[in-house]
Write a protein that holds these residues in place. Structure first.
Motif, PDB file in Angstrom:
ATOM      1  N   UNK A  53       5.630 -11.520   6.724  1.00 21.29           N
ATOM      2  CA  UNK A  53       4.843 -10.573   7.516  1.00 21.29           C
ATOM      3  C   UNK A  53       3.495 -10.369   6.848  1.00 21.29           C
ATOM      4  N   UNK A  54       2.427 -10.562   7.615  1.00 16.02           N
ATOM      5  CA  UNK A  54       1.090 -10.366   7.071  1.00 16.02           C
ATOM      6  C   UNK A  54       0.876  -8.900   6.692  1.00 16.02           C
ATOM      7  N   UNK A  55       1.226  -7.992   7.620  1.00 13.32           N
ATOM      8  CA  UNK A  55       1.024  -6.570   7.363  1.00 13.32           C
ATOM      9  C   UNK A  55       1.817  -6.072   6.168  1.00 13.32           C
ATOM     10  N   UNK A  56       3.089  -6.458   6.086  1.00 17.25           N
ATOM     11  CA  UNK A  56       3.923  -6.020   4.964  1.00 17.25           C
ATOM     12  C   UNK A  56       3.436  -6.629   3.660  1.00 17.25           C
ATOM     13  N   UNK A  57       2.956  -7.869   3.706  1.00 12.96           N
ATOM     14  CA  UNK A  57       2.434  -8.498   2.490  1.00 12.96           C
ATOM     15  C   UNK A  57       1.178  -7.778   2.015  1.00 12.96           C
ATOM     16  N   UNK A  58       0.299  -7.420   2.945  1.00 13.76           N
ATOM     17  CA  UNK A  58      -0.911  -6.688   2.563  1.00 13.76           C
ATOM     18  C   UNK A  58      -0.561  -5.328   1.975  1.00 13.76           C
ATOM     19  N   UNK A  59       0.445  -4.668   2.548  1.00 12.34           N
ATOM     20  CA  UNK A  59       0.881  -3.379   2.002  1.00 12.34           C
ATOM     21  C   UNK A  59       1.460  -3.543   0.602  1.00 12.34           C
ATOM     22  N   UNK A  60       2.223  -4.618   0.387  1.00 15.39           N
ATOM     23  CA  UNK A  60       2.814  -4.858  -0.935  1.00 15.39           C
ATOM     24  C   UNK A  60       1.727  -5.107  -1.969  1.00 15.39           C
ATOM     25  N   UNK A  61       0.691  -5.833  -1.589  1.00 15.05           N
ATOM     26  CA  UNK A  61      -0.429  -6.091  -2.499  1.00 15.05           C
ATOM     27  C   UNK A  61      -1.157  -4.787  -2.825  1.00 15.05           C
ATOM     28  N   UNK A  62      -1.351  -3.939  -1.832  1.00 15.71           N
ATOM     29  CA  UNK A  62      -2.021  -2.658  -2.071  1.00 15.71           C
ATOM     30  C   UNK A  62      -1.198  -1.770  -2.992  1.00 15.71           C
ATOM     31  N   UNK A  63       0.111  -1.742  -2.788  1.00 21.01           N
ATOM     32  CA  UNK A  63       0.986  -0.960  -3.664  1.00 21.01           C
ATOM     33  C   UNK A  63       0.938  -1.512  -5.088  1.00 21.01           C
ATOM     34  N   UNK A  64       0.843  -2.809  -5.223  1.00 23.69           N
ATOM     35  CA  UNK A  64       0.731  -3.432  -6.540  1.00 23.69           C
ATOM     36  C   UNK A  64      -0.546  -2.980  -7.246  1.00 23.69           C
ATOM     37  N   UNK A  65      -1.646  -2.919  -6.496  1.00 23.72           N
ATOM     38  CA  UNK A  65      -2.903  -2.443  -7.080  1.00 23.72           C
ATOM     39  C   UNK A  65      -2.789  -0.997  -7.552  1.00 23.72           C
ATOM     40  N   UNK A  66      -2.156  -0.148  -6.748  1.00 22.41           N
ATOM     41  CA  UNK A  66      -2.019   1.258  -7.128  1.00 22.41           C
ATOM     42  C   UNK A  66      -1.212   1.394  -8.424  1.00 22.41           C
ATOM     43  N   UNK A  67      -0.171   0.604  -8.552  1.00 19.34           N
ATOM     44  CA  UNK A  67       0.636   0.666  -9.786  1.00 19.34           C
ATOM     45  C   UNK A  67      -0.149   0.132 -10.977  1.00 19.34           C
ATOM     46  N   UNK A  68      -0.898  -0.929 -10.751  1.00 22.43           N
ATOM     47  CA  UNK A  68      -1.702  -1.515 -11.832  1.00 22.43           C
ATOM     48  C   UNK A  68      -2.810  -0.558 -12.261  1.00 22.43           C
ATOM     49  N   UNK A  69      -3.508   0.018 -11.299  1.00 25.08           N
ATOM     50  CA  UNK A  69      -4.611   0.933 -11.603  1.00 25.08           C
ATOM     51  C   UNK A  69      -4.122   2.195 -12.284  1.00 25.08           C
TER      52      UNK A  69
END
Length: 307
Positions: A24-40
């Motif tokens: 899923x494109x939308x779910x993948x984009x959300x997963x990437x955004x969540x990854x950034x929040x955890x990293x930041x």
């Protein structure tokens, strides 16, 4: 580089991992955004941003997939991955493997795997991560990951066709297919379709479909030839594009809005499967989405007038 720069450099890889796990494109984009929040938000020192971020996006994707699988079991009709036009992660040395791993056929095979098997297969087989990195990402021992990979490989091999078509053959066949489709050329279509060809549509109960499933050369050719020329007469256009690394097309209504996509699976010099994604929820990332019901009414009216 600071964190933001490191993340942006790795974003294409992270999306490509997440998309293959989730389909899923939308779910993948959300997963990437969540990854950034955890990293930041992490104060811990990270020795390797690639290892940390890849592990994080994998764990996030596994959690999303576990909940998504319940929804997919209740899905109306066949479930197909959200169409992807361009894989942002590029590796010229492995472009063929990367394109194959993102095809509709491969992603549907991955759906048969457990979330852990799927994640291990994607990290190891597609992106070439070491078993130590895979183990850290999925929270299992290296020995357990090796066993997961063995099972995943077995399932994937069992479902794959014996003979693959090369890229040039696929593209040449697609050009002939869409020419015959535009002209409503039944015999031209029959010449390009495998004897056991299937036409399958994913509307999710939210869009009209040609049919739930049609099989056999004659049946598929006649159905395609009876519908698509009429669609062209009311202003629907066909835009040949690669869909998930394979030949396909985007169909647009008279206002240029996305109506649906077709993706072709080629085997042994013939088109074996034609998959259509019509569910508007899966098309929004491609641009403004058409009112498929309104187009369907126009098509039916045009056919009645012609008749």
């Amino acid at each position: 580089m600071d964190k933001a720069e490191e993340f942006e450099e790795l974003r294409p890889l992270l999306f490509s991992i997440a998309y293959r796990i989730l389909g899923s494109v939308g779910e993948a984009e959300d997963a990437v955004q969540e990854t950034w929040l955890r990293f930041a938000g992490s104060a811990a020192h990270v020795a390797s941003a690639k290892a940390y971020l890849s592990a994080t996006v994998t764990r996030v994707s596994i959690d999303v997939l576990r909940s998504a699988r319940v929804r997919r079991e209740e899905y109306v009709g066949p479930w197909f991955p959200e169409p992807l036009l361009t894989d942002p992660y590029q590796d010229p040395a492995r472009s063929a493997e990367l394109a194959d791993s993102v095809s509709m056929a491969a992603l549907l095979l991955l759906e048969r795997l457990s979330p852990l098997e799927r994640s291990v297969f994607v990290l190891r087989e597609v992106f070439g991560f070491g078993f130590d990195e895979v183990a850290a990402a999925v929270g299992r021992s290296q020995a357990a990951c090796r066993q997961l990979l063995v099972r995943a490989r077995r399932h994937m091999r069992a479902g794959r066709p014996r003979f693959e078509a090369d890229r040039r053959e696929r593209q040449e066949l697609a050009v002939r297919f869409f020419d015959a489709l535009k002209d409503g050329d039944v015999e031209g279509l029959r010449d390009l379709l495998a004897a056991d060809v299937q036409l399958l549509g994913d509307g999710g109960g939210k869009a009209p479909q040609l049919a739930k499933a049609v099989s056999g050369t004659g049946n598929v050719a006649r159905l395609l030839a009876s519908v698509f020329p009429v669609m062209a007469r009311i202003g629907v256009t066909c835009e040949p594009r690669e869909i998930n690394g394979q030949p396909g097309a985007i169909f647009r209504d008279g206002d240029g809005k996305v109506l649906h996509i077709l993706a072709l699976e080629v085997l042994g010099g013939r088109i074996r499967t034609i998959r259509s994604v019509l569910n508007p929820d899966k098309l929004g990332h491609l641009g403004p989405v058409a009112d498929a019901w309104a187009v369907d009414r126009e098509v039916k009216q045009a056919r009645r007038q012609a008749g």
